[in-house]
Design a protein around this motif. Structure first.
Motif, mmCIF file in Angstrom:
data_model
loop_
_atom_site.group_PDB
_atom_site.id
_atom_site.type_symbol
_atom_site.label_atom_id
_atom_site.label_comp_id
_atom_site.label_asym_id
_atom_site.label_seq_id
_atom_site.Cartn_x
_atom_site.Cartn_y
_atom_site.Cartn_z
ATOM 1 N N ASP A 61 -2.891 -58.480 -86.758
ATOM 2 C CA ASP A 61 -3.884 -59.180 -85.941
ATOM 3 C C ASP A 61 -3.215 -59.837 -84.721
ATOM 4 O O ASP A 61 -2.013 -60.091 -84.744
ATOM 5 N N ASP A 62 -3.983 -60.110 -83.717
ATOM 6 C CA ASP A 62 -3.511 -60.844 -82.529
ATOM 7 C C ASP A 62 -2.207 -60.258 -81.998
ATOM 8 O O ASP A 62 -1.292 -60.981 -81.609
ATOM 9 N N ASP A 69 -4.445 -58.255 -79.045
ATOM 10 C CA ASP A 69 -5.017 -59.594 -78.923
ATOM 11 C C ASP A 69 -5.953 -59.714 -77.724
ATOM 12 O O ASP A 69 -5.737 -59.115 -76.667
ATOM 13 N N GLU A 99 -9.521 -56.265 -79.544
ATOM 14 C CA GLU A 99 -10.502 -57.275 -79.952
ATOM 15 C C GLU A 99 -10.877 -58.154 -78.765
ATOM 16 O O GLU A 99 -10.140 -58.263 -77.789
#
Ligand code: C2E
Ligand code: MG
Ligand code: MG
Length: 602
Positions: free
Chosen positions: A501-502, A524, A558
């Motif tokens: 993630d990120d 990210d 995202e």
């Protein structure tokens, strides 16, 4: 009889003995070997050839002399003569006539304990015990290079041992065993003294609360021995920032306090606090690894903010919490508005503890779309809290609190269970299966039995593990690569997917990616934001996509909000998208409606 001289086996505190700080001295001295020299007493020896009558006269002249050593011509000890034995002999009838011409060597006690001047007190105590305690009364003859130098009495030995035991007990009760700095008990005592002294001298002093930032995270990711060493170094660093007369103490965990005494002006406390922040920030080498740590400091002043021990503690603590809330790594001096803040936080933690049982937690869902096929391929579960008074709270408001107070493991497990339950519900309602992405906290991931717990939940709900994707962050993965790979492999063995993630915010090199069994990289949202106009973002996204493709790892961007961002991301060959452009995260029933509408629209 000469004995070995190994020292007392006490834990040596790993602090710089050259430091002038008191706590170091206390511990260091304890480890210095105490030898017989400390309890040595000089008693004039009696030459072996002296006649018994002359010896008797020595004892008669010196009423306090209970025992005397006997030495040969080279001044080497050969025996002992004690007052009791001598008088016993000479009080018998005709004894004077029988013995007065004999030399003392003929009636002396021949088995004295003779010890070297460097014998340790501990060894001497052992010798006494082994020799049946008799020597406790007789005493020991002490030699240096085999020549007589004095006597040590059992009485002094006992006194010394008792004194040392008392010191040890005092240290155990008043000093923190890990770092060697005063503990809570001694701190409170010092704080009370500081209050009394300040009252007399009319000089202000400051109490500083110091809390390491994200220590729990470091401890859980890098291991407890690493964490311990960090605390030791940290205590040392703090001590180096203050004067010798000041007190640095550890209250427990990663909580420290500093009493800054005799301030000529209250504002000086701020200068010291600023220096502390600066020094703490310097990179630290621990077990061969460089770490950067920060801390949050709260300052309360005597007498401005409070003149009581408990009041000062409460106020410095309150100021420290405000620093934590404002993003850590800094200091604040107490002000009245903070008091309210502290009790609010305590209430908040209590409420969070009850949130699961009261069913106030919920998951919202945000779709992940494959733009090449326009299909919904996945969904991310995002935690929400319907707070009884504050309304709907985002994770940013409570996840770090949950991590700080250790609630994250329970909450995290609830999230996994709830996501699985929801997936089964959707399946039973006839919806096509969707990959469900679940965020995992570092603390949760580092639990020994993490993969086992996940497996249990998956089996309990009967969901297909191939449709579960766990989202870990880059820093979390990098913190302990070996352990990470091992846990990831256990998860992958049962079919679970892993995403980072990120991605891009962890400042680590892209090349490490190949070490981990990853299924997906989530670029990210900071790189997605306004990407069409920001050159740097463009370059980074291109690089991430190229590496992902070369390693065969899936990609998703995202935080896509606009048509322009979407077009630009797609042009870089990243086709999976999540973001407000499609929809914000929705409660489960609304997400289902959204999904049905999308299907209807084809
Ligand atoms: P994340 O995992 O990176 O989740 C994405 C965040 O970005 C979510 O915020 C989401 O609402 C937001 N977002 C999605 N699309 C857009 C967009 O187009 N624009 C903008 N500005 N934001 C967008 P949210 O729900 O507030 O979650 C924040 C973070 O909290 C998550 O970041 C995740 O790190 C953490 N989190 C969420 N749920 C959980 C959980 O169950 N457990 C743990 N440990 N952490 C969670
Ligand atoms: Mg996420
Ligand atoms: Mg994210």
């Amino acid at each position: 009889m000469k004995s070995s001289t190994h020292g007392a086996k006490k834990k040596i505190v790993l602090l710089d003995p050259a430091s002038s700080h008191k706590f170091v001295d206390v511990f260091y001295n304890q480890n210095q070997m105490v030898t017989v020299q400390k309890i040595l007493q000089y008693i004039e020896p009696i030459p072996i050839e002296l006649r018994c009558l002359d010896v008797l006269n020595i004892f008669i002249d010196n009423t306090s002399l209970l025992i005397a050593p006997i030495v040969d011509e080279q001044h080497k000890p050969v025996g002992l003569i004690d007052r009791g034995r001598l008088t016993e002999i000479f009080f018998k009838p005709y004894a004077r006539d029988l013995h007065h011409k004999k030399c003392i060597g003929e009636i002396m006690t021949t088995d004295p304990v003779i010890v070297d001047i460097n014998t340790s007190i501990d060894d001497l105590a052992n010798i006494t015990i082994n020799a049946g305690m008799r020597h406790m009364a007789h005493g020991f003859i002490v030699v240096e290079n085999t020549l007589y130098v004095g006597m040590a009495t059992g009485h002094r030995l006992l006194e010394e041992i008792t004194h040392r035991k008392q010191q040890e007990l005092y240290a155990l009760a008043h000093y923190d065993q890990l770092t060697g700095v005063p503990n809570r008990l001694l701190f409170k005592d010092r704080l009370m003294q500081a209050c009394q002294q300040a009252k007399r001298s009319k000089k202000p002093f400051a109490l500083v609360f110091v809390d390491l930032d994200r220590f729990k995270y470091i401890n859980d990711t890098l291991g407890h021995s690493f964490g311990d060493q960090l605390l030791i170094n940290f205590a040392h660093r703090l001590s180096a920032c203050v004067r010798e007369s000041d007190t640095v103490a550890r209250l427990g965990g990663d909580e420290f306090v500093v009493i800054l005494q005799n301030l000529s002006e209250a504002v000086h406390a701020e200068k010291v606090a600023a220096t502390m922040i600066d020094k703490i920030r310097q990179p630290m080498m621990i077990l061969g690894r460089e770490v950067n740590i920060t801390a949050s400091l709260g300052v309360a002043l005597y007498p401005d903010h409070d003149d009581t021990v408990d009041g000062l503690i409460r106020k410095a603590d309150a100021a420290m919490y405000v620093v934590k809330e404002k993003g850590r790594n800094g200091f604040l001096v107490f002000n009245e508005s903070f008091d309210q803040n502290l009790s609010e936080r305590n209430t908040f933690v209590t409420e969070l503890k009850k949130a699961i049982v009261r069913q106030e937690l919920a998951l919202f869902y945000q779709p992940q779309i494959d733009t090449t096929t326009n299909q919904v391929v996945g969904v991310e579960a995002l935690l929400r809290w319907y707070h009884p008074k504050q309304g709907l709270l985002l994770p940013g408001k409570f996840i770090s609190v949950a991590e700080d107070v250790g609630l994250i493991v329970t909450i995290g497990e609830w999230v996994i269970s709830e996501a699985c339950r929801q997936q089964v519900e959707w399946r039973d309602q006839g919806l096509p299966p969707l990959r469900i992405a679940i965020n995992v906290s570092a603390i949760q991931f580092r639990q020994q039995d993490f993969s086992w717990r996940v497996q249990q939940i998956i089996y309990e709900y009967g969901v297909d593990p191939n449709y579960i994707e766990l989202e870990l962050t880059e820093t979390m993965v990098m913190a302990n690569p070996l352990q990470t790979v091992s846990t990831m492999s256990e998860l992958k063995a049962i079919g679970i997917k892993i995403a980072i993630d990120d991605f891009g915010t962890g400042h680590s090199s892209l090349s490490y990616l190949s070490q981990f069994p990853l299924d997906r990289i989530k670029i990210d949202q900071s790189f997605v934001r306004n990407i069409q106009n920001v050159k740097a973002n463009n370059v980074i996204v291109k690089a991430i996509v190229a590496i992902g493709q070369s390693l065969g790892i899936g990609l998703i961007a995202e935080g896509v909000e606009t048509e322009a961002e979407l077009a630009c991301i797609k042009s870089h060959n990243c086709h999976e998208i999540q973001g407000f452009y499609f929809t914000k995260p929705l409660p489960a029933h609304k997400f289902k409606d959204w999904l049905l509408q999308v299907f209807k629209a084809g």
